[in-house]
Design a protein around this motif. Structure first.
Motif, PDB file in Angstrom:
ATOM      1  N   THR A   4       4.959  11.526 -16.137  1.00 55.47           N
ATOM      2  CA  THR A   4       4.306  12.702 -17.074  1.00 55.47           C
ATOM      3  C   THR A   4       2.725  12.715 -16.878  1.00 55.47           C
ATOM      4  OG1 THR A   4       4.227  10.735 -18.552  1.00 55.47           O
ATOM      5  CG2 THR A   4       6.093  12.454 -18.918  1.00 55.47           C
ATOM      6  N   THR A   5       1.972  11.993 -16.498  1.00 55.86           N
ATOM      7  CA  THR A   5       0.648  12.153 -16.409  1.00 55.86           C
ATOM      8  C   THR A   5       0.173  11.933 -14.831  1.00 55.86           C
ATOM      9  OG1 THR A   5       0.124   9.884 -16.429  1.00 55.86           O
ATOM     10  CG2 THR A   5       0.108  11.212 -18.216  1.00 55.86           C
ATOM     11  N   ARG A   6      -0.925  12.371 -14.515  1.00 59.09           N
ATOM     12  CA  ARG A   6      -1.363  11.920 -13.013  1.00 59.09           C
ATOM     13  C   ARG A   6      -1.529  10.527 -12.891  1.00 59.09           C
ATOM     14  NH1 ARG A   6      -6.310  13.952 -10.869  1.00 59.09           N
ATOM     15  NH2 ARG A   6      -7.273  14.218 -13.216  1.00 59.09           N
ATOM     16  N   PHE A   7      -1.974   9.821 -14.053  1.00 58.94           N
ATOM     17  CA  PHE A   7      -2.403   8.306 -13.743  1.00 58.94           C
ATOM     18  C   PHE A   7      -0.845   7.714 -13.471  1.00 58.94           C
ATOM     19  CE2 PHE A   7      -5.825  10.472 -16.485  1.00 58.94           C
ATOM     20  CZ  PHE A   7      -6.909   9.950 -15.515  1.00 58.94           C
ATOM     21  N   GLY A   8      -0.078   8.139 -13.852  1.00 58.70           N
ATOM     22  CA  GLY A   8       1.310   7.376 -13.539  1.00 58.70           C
ATOM     23  C   GLY A   8       1.408   7.194 -12.137  1.00 58.70           C
ATOM     24  N   PHE A   9       0.991   8.195 -11.298  1.00 60.67           N
ATOM     25  CA  PHE A   9       1.108   7.902 -10.061  1.00 60.67           C
ATOM     26  C   PHE A   9       0.127   6.678  -9.430  1.00 60.67           C
ATOM     27  CE2 PHE A   9      -1.204   8.587  -5.964  1.00 60.67           C
ATOM     28  CZ  PHE A   9      -0.297   8.084  -4.889  1.00 60.67           C
ATOM     29  N   TYR A  10      -1.116   7.197 -10.028  1.00 61.27           N
ATOM     30  CA  TYR A  10      -1.971   6.164  -9.441  1.00 61.27           C
ATOM     31  C   TYR A  10      -1.678   4.739  -9.893  1.00 61.27           C
ATOM     32  CZ  TYR A  10      -5.140   9.868  -8.529  1.00 61.27           C
ATOM     33  OH  TYR A  10      -5.695  10.962  -7.752  1.00 61.27           O
ATOM     34  N   PHE A  11      -1.530   4.529 -11.063  1.00 69.17           N
ATOM     35  CA  PHE A  11      -0.918   3.130 -11.320  1.00 69.17           C
ATOM     36  C   PHE A  11       0.109   2.577 -10.570  1.00 69.17           C
ATOM     37  CE2 PHE A  11      -2.507   3.954 -16.120  1.00 69.17           C
ATOM     38  CZ  PHE A  11      -3.921   3.559 -15.433  1.00 69.17           C
ATOM     39  N   ALA A  12       1.173   3.590 -10.287  1.00 72.31           N
ATOM     40  CA  ALA A  12       2.211   2.758  -9.583  1.00 72.31           C
ATOM     41  C   ALA A  12       1.694   2.467  -8.264  1.00 72.31           C
ATOM     42  CB  ALA A  12       3.488   3.812  -9.518  1.00 72.31           C
ATOM     43  N   ALA A  13       1.124   3.581  -7.625  1.00 72.06           N
ATOM     44  CA  ALA A  13       0.675   3.517  -6.082  1.00 72.06           C
ATOM     45  C   ALA A  13      -0.595   2.330  -5.892  1.00 72.06           C
ATOM     46  CB  ALA A  13      -0.124   4.509  -5.639  1.00 72.06           C
ATOM     47  N   ILE A  14      -1.297   2.070  -6.868  1.00 71.85           N
ATOM     48  CA  ILE A  14      -2.272   1.053  -7.014  1.00 71.85           C
ATOM     49  C   ILE A  14      -1.379  -0.338  -7.206  1.00 71.85           C
ATOM     50  CG2 ILE A  14      -4.221   0.118  -7.957  1.00 71.85           C
ATOM     51  CD1 ILE A  14      -5.244   2.818  -8.222  1.00 71.85           C
ATOM     52  N   GLY A  15      -0.495  -0.191  -7.907  1.00 65.70           N
ATOM     53  CA  GLY A  15       0.237  -1.362  -8.513  1.00 65.70           C
ATOM     54  C   GLY A  15       1.039  -1.850  -7.175  1.00 65.70           C
ATOM     55  N   SER A  16       1.364  -1.032  -6.357  1.00 65.92           N
ATOM     56  CA  SER A  16       2.097  -1.606  -5.094  1.00 65.92           C
ATOM     57  C   SER A  16       1.290  -1.705  -3.861  1.00 65.92           C
ATOM     58  CB  SER A  16       3.290  -0.261  -4.800  1.00 65.92           C
ATOM     59  OG  SER A  16       2.771   0.237  -3.554  1.00 65.92           O
ATOM     60  N   ALA A  17      -0.204  -1.242  -4.055  1.00 62.23           N
ATOM     61  CA  ALA A  17      -0.757  -1.650  -2.746  1.00 62.23           C
ATOM     62  C   ALA A  17      -1.515  -2.859  -2.930  1.00 62.23           C
ATOM     63  CB  ALA A  17      -1.815  -0.361  -2.648  1.00 62.23           C
ATOM     64  N   SER A  57       0.260  -9.127 -10.267  1.00 67.05           N
ATOM     65  CA  SER A  57       0.200  -8.079  -9.029  1.00 67.05           C
ATOM     66  C   SER A  57       1.136  -8.152  -7.937  1.00 67.05           C
ATOM     67  CB  SER A  57      -1.357  -8.040  -8.500  1.00 67.05           C
ATOM     68  OG  SER A  57      -1.581  -9.454  -7.862  1.00 67.05           O
ATOM     69  N   SER A  58       1.528  -9.265  -7.763  1.00 66.31           N
ATOM     70  CA  SER A  58       2.649  -9.574  -6.616  1.00 66.31           C
ATOM     71  C   SER A  58       4.112  -8.958  -7.267  1.00 66.31           C
ATOM     72  CB  SER A  58       2.747 -10.800  -6.347  1.00 66.31           C
ATOM     73  OG  SER A  58       3.466 -11.832  -6.936  1.00 66.31           O
ATOM     74  N   LEU A  59       4.293  -9.117  -8.672  1.00 63.56           N
ATOM     75  CA  LEU A  59       5.386  -8.417  -9.199  1.00 63.56           C
ATOM     76  C   LEU A  59       5.275  -6.889  -8.993  1.00 63.56           C
ATOM     77  CD1 LEU A  59       7.870  -9.053 -10.692  1.00 63.56           C
ATOM     78  CD2 LEU A  59       6.323  -9.027 -12.845  1.00 63.56           C
ATOM     79  N   GLY A  60       3.866  -6.376  -9.238  1.00 64.19           N
ATOM     80  CA  GLY A  60       3.727  -4.829  -9.059  1.00 64.19           C
ATOM     81  C   GLY A  60       4.147  -4.348  -7.761  1.00 64.19           C
ATOM     82  N   ALA A  61       3.784  -5.229  -6.873  1.00 62.73           N
ATOM     83  CA  ALA A  61       3.914  -4.747  -5.376  1.00 62.73           C
ATOM     84  C   ALA A  61       5.598  -5.026  -5.014  1.00 62.73           C
ATOM     85  CB  ALA A  61       3.152  -5.798  -4.332  1.00 62.73           C
ATOM     86  N   SER A  62       6.146  -5.985  -5.560  1.00 65.13           N
ATOM     87  CA  SER A  62       7.477  -6.222  -5.435  1.00 65.13           C
ATOM     88  C   SER A  62       8.486  -4.954  -5.911  1.00 65.13           C
ATOM     89  CB  SER A  62       7.770  -7.465  -5.974  1.00 65.13           C
ATOM     90  OG  SER A  62       7.096  -8.592  -5.407  1.00 65.13           O
TER      91      SER A  62
END
Ligand code: PFF
Length: 457
Positions: A8-21, A319-324
């Protein structure tokens, strides 16, 4: 498509992408490869490749997902709709299958290391530490000898990942990544302050930032490239999936650049934190255990070290959970797009497969410790083969696919979204990189590693 949710927000992507990176690649893996490749010169190579190759390939993956609204397998299939030659079609689809399979294998050993982090977190939390720095070496050695405990810890990690992924994009990922990143950054910076006050900090800064190119080996380009791909989550198809969830007005070049800048920054901070501790303790510089052996030494020297230790391992675990979550998301979304499998069915099924796959790396230091190639155990072999060899192959395939098979208007449209730059020049440069420079660098890196197999450097 049953799955396709939108952020719903642009930040949703950043959070998910950064969480995975942002994950074990930054704190656990980066110091190891850095040490193996002699420091400063490798850091330069790593930064150079992250921006020169990493950012353009992230953009390419995002374009593929955003333009087709599908995960990697569906995206390749849709783009190839008019291709009649089945052989060519299967070859391109093979790249997507390799990406998904790589995600599965990486998650199997990633879960094992995440289990180690969980173990250290629980021990710090319950104060099972001692003034001599946690007996970190013994703690880790005992854990590594116990296959059962590692399997159980990996199982807990996989279970948590599955439950979060099943809850869906918005609920699962977005909420907590922003908080986590902020807290972790503050924690890292305050610990770095302490680390840089250790006796060997000067030597550490020299190690990290003085480029001695003679320390690079024939494998360094491949290792730097592999690590860039791994740490930025490229070559798994995860950015294709994330791109497919994106709103149409997100400007992809900026998104890619931000993710790379943040992730690279965190890796450098992790080097600043860990190298001074290792050099001050005259500890061994390389190997999979560096993070777990070095940090507890620091916690033992600071006031409230136990609290710092607990907070650190908790943040690292999250953070390893976010990446997983990112890794599992790739596989689940592909199964959903391709076979219409429900999110929860796909999540449980893949979670089960990954759990069984995790048993082998979990046993690599105990029951399967005889299984060694070139001094490396099973876990290290998996890591090296997947990251230094398979990821570059997938990245090469993706570059060429987006360069040659995705229509030019589709790609150009994403660059036109900018009102700030002359989009034509940026677009031209990006296209040149994914068409020429990227493939040449990747092929060179693989080629040098092949030569490295026969030549001792
Ligand atoms: N980028 C993560 C790390 O550095 O630990 C690893 C990773 C996570 C790779 C998620 C791929 C992915 F989909």
């Amino acid at each position: 498509m049953r799955f396709r949710a939108n952020w719903t927000t642009r930040f949703g992507f950043y959070f998910a992408a950064i969480g995975s990176a942002f994950g074990l690649g930054n704190l656990w893996r980066f110091p190891n490869v850095l040490a193996e490749n002699g420091g400063g010169a490798f850091v330069l190579l790593y930064i150079f490749l992250a921006f020169l190759i990493g950012v353009p390939v992230i953009i390419a993956e995002l374009i593929l997902g955003k333009s087709t609204q599908q995960s990697i397998l569906g995206a390749l299939r849709t783009t190839l709709a008019s291709e009649n030659n089945q052989k060519i079609k299967q070859m391109w689809l093979g790249i997507g299958k390799l990406a998904v399979f790589t995600s599965l294998l990486v998650l199997s050993y990633y879960a094992v290391i995440s289990g180690w982090v969980l173990h250290f977190f629980v021990r710090s939390l319950f104060g099972l530490t001692d003034p001599e720095g946690f007996q970190a070496a013994e703690t880790l050695a005992t854990l590594k000898k116990s296959g059962g405990l590692q399997i159980a810890l990996a199982g807990v990690h996989i279970l948590l990942t599955v439950v979060i992924v099943i809850k869906g994009v918005q609920n699962g990922i977005e909420k907590w990544v922003g908080y986590l990143m902020s807290i972790f950054s503050i924690l890292l910076i305050s610990l770095i302050g302490k680390s840089l006050s250790l006796p060997a900090s000067g030597e550490a800064l020299r190690f990290l930032f003085y480029p001695d190119f003679s320390k690079l080996t024939i494998n360094s380009l491949g290792q730097a490239l592999g690590h860039v791909l791994f740490t930025l989550s490229i070559g798994f198809g995860v950015m294709v999936t994330f791109g497919s969830y994106m709103r149409h007005d997100v400007y992809l070049p900026e998104a890619g650049l931000r993710v790379a800048a943040l992730d690279t920054g965190i890796s450098l901070l992790s080097g600043l934190l860990i190298v001074p501790i290792l050099l001050s303790a005259s500890a061994q510089m390389g190997g999979a255990d560096v993070l777990f052996q070095s940090l507890p030494r620091l916690f033992a020297t600071v006031k409230g070290g136990n609290l710092f230790g607990t907070a650190f391992f908790l943040c690292l675990y999250l953070s390893s959970l976010g990446a997983s979550i990112g890794l599992l998301e790739v596989i689940v979304s592909n199964l959903g797009d391709r076979w219409g499998m429900s999110r929860s069915k796909a999540g449980w099924l893949i979670g089960g497969v990954i759990f069984f796959a995790a048993i082998l790396p979990a046993l690599s230091s105990s029951t399967l410790s005889q299984l060694r190639i070139g001094g490396m155990g099973l876990l290290q072999i998996l890591d090296a083969v997947l990251i230094n060899w398979i990821l570059p192959v997938v990245a090469l395939g993706l570059c060429l696919f987006v360069a040659h098979r995705v229509p030019i208007q589709v790609k150009e449209k994403e660059f036109q979204l900018s009102r700030k730059f002359d989009y034509k020049e940026l677009f031209g440069n990006w296209l040149w990189i994914i068409r020429w420079l990227g493939p040449v660098v990747i092929v060179t890196a693989i080629g040098l590693q092949v030569i490295g197999l026969f030549v001792k450097s």
